[in-house]
Scaffold this active site. Sequence first.
Site, PDB file in Angstrom:
ATOM      1  N   HIS A  61       0.695  -1.277  -0.050  1.00 46.72           N
ATOM      2  CA  HIS A  61      -0.230  -0.183   0.178  1.00 46.72           C
ATOM      3  C   HIS A  61       0.627   1.257  -0.254  1.00 46.72           C
ATOM      4  CE1 HIS A  61      -4.300   1.873   1.181  1.00 46.72           C
ATOM      5  NE2 HIS A  61      -2.902   2.953   0.914  1.00 46.72           N
ATOM      6  N   HIS A  63       1.363   5.192  -2.353  1.00 45.55           N
ATOM      7  CA  HIS A  63       1.152   6.526  -3.268  1.00 45.55           C
ATOM      8  C   HIS A  63       1.853   6.548  -3.612  1.00 45.55           C
ATOM      9  CE1 HIS A  63      -3.160   6.533  -1.220  1.00 45.55           C
ATOM     10  NE2 HIS A  63      -2.914   5.975  -0.283  1.00 45.55           N
ATOM     11  N   GLN A 156      -9.916   9.666  -4.981  1.00 51.10           N
ATOM     12  CA  GLN A 156      -9.021   9.839  -4.228  1.00 51.10           C
ATOM     13  C   GLN A 156     -10.479  10.932  -3.144  1.00 51.10           C
ATOM     14  OE1 GLN A 156      -5.820  10.957  -1.472  1.00 51.10           O
ATOM     15  NE2 GLN A 156      -7.710  10.859  -0.643  1.00 51.10           N
ATOM     16  N   HIS A 214      -9.610   1.438   0.354  1.00 53.18           N
ATOM     17  CA  HIS A 214      -9.080   2.932   0.801  1.00 53.18           C
ATOM     18  C   HIS A 214     -10.605   2.412   2.241  1.00 53.18           C
ATOM     19  CE1 HIS A 214      -5.734   4.516  -0.033  1.00 53.18           C
ATOM     20  NE2 HIS A 214      -5.170   5.219   0.367  1.00 53.18           N
ATOM     21  N   GLU A 217     -11.407   4.759   7.119  1.00 50.41           N
ATOM     22  CA  GLU A 217     -10.106   5.721   7.065  1.00 50.41           C
ATOM     23  C   GLU A 217     -10.083   7.248   8.247  1.00 50.41           C
ATOM     24  OE1 GLU A 217      -6.715   6.726   4.407  1.00 50.41           O
ATOM     25  OE2 GLU A 217      -5.151   7.370   6.079  1.00 50.41           O
TER      26      GLU A 217
HETATM   27 FE   FE2 Z   1      -3.279   4.977   0.817  1.00 44.12          FE
END
Ligand code: FE2
Length: 427
Positions: A61, A63, A156, A214, A217
């Site tokens: 994981h 980015h 995102q 995701h 979170e």
């Molecule tokens: Fe992430």
Amino acid sequence: MADHIVTDARTLDGTRVDVAVRDGVVERVVPAGEGDPGAFDPADHTDADGGLVTPPLIEPHLHLDATLTAGDPSWNDSGTLAEGIETWAEYKQDLDYDDVQERATQTVEWLAAHGVTRVRTHADTTEESLTAVEALLDLREEVDDLVDLQVVAFPQDGVYTADHHEDLLVEALEMGVDVVGGIPHNEHTREDGVRDVQTAFDLAERFDRRIDLHIDETDDPGSRFTEVLASEAIKRDMGDRTTASHTTALHSYPNAYAGKVVSLLAESGATVITNPPDNSVLQGRYDDYPKRRGHTRVDELRDAGVTVGIGHDSVMDPWYHYGVGDPLDAAFVLLHYAHMSGRGDVEPIWEMLTHANAEVFGVDSYGLEEGNEGSLVVYNSPDGFNALRTQAPRRLVLKDGRPIARTEPATTTVSRESGDVDVDFHR
Ligand code: FE2
């Protein structure tokens, strides 16, 4: 595919072995001293000198589109997930293909230096030019000498927060990403969050891809999308290709509800990734004292039979300013804030770093056994405990029989009045 032999290495269970790799595949694993280094070119022989050997590390994981942007255009001084997203939103307005590739390549090289041969990276699909997706898909081929790269289409800013975001997600899949992403807790409403999860499953079925969301979170115990993910995975029989990343709200759920979610995840067969570096600093930011540390319930998940991997999430980006691309850093943070500091926790932490992450990634023929991939890491440390304690230099990283990284351990000298002493941080 190359040949190499590692002699006098120590596996995680303490067995001293010689490992011979032929044509990129583990040919033999035999007791130390029984290997035949004379059958190999001297340049293809590494004497581990009693040092730890493990299968290669996996970063499940990360980015890579945002990596190495910390401080640009500003530092995340509130430390919140929200300010991280805002800072990245500013940066990505002018996202440049070469800039993404250059930063991502540097981080991949850092990862390889630390023993990583596989990376799952998220690529933001709410950046309208899809520059991140294009750059990281191309990078997949360009860095394949070092790592196998999986790219996740990651919305995102949410799939249903703007009209065109779902189309962009589909376009990224058509471009060839490996995994469908999502972010249900970032949608405007509960209903849109549920739709976000269901859309990910629909697209994964349609394009025959894996899923990595995701999810939850947040510290908000009212954020309850992991149950939706588990339920969809059960109903569609897709647990073996489904991953729930973060699930930090699980930390804050009432115990009775947390027990239900953990059971559902176990029944579904979905895997979970905890991301200790980011979640140790991003969560708990809205708390007065006592301040929670938002990490998922690693112990309860593992006890229930759920596979839990460890990710780093960020290397020098708006969400986490630190990092050098070392999975042992993520493990070091986890062992502290998940109370996994006992001697008995060493083995589970290594299991998470290796086989659990391999399951998340979907790797075949993984592990130091005959017939498996000839990839491994040799550490400048005798065992798993000391390798974690010292975050030991990776003396050798072998990928399919080919050395892709070597580190010469540094020498530190302390000058006593009686003379210089070379320091060894092992007892
Ligand atoms: Fe992430």
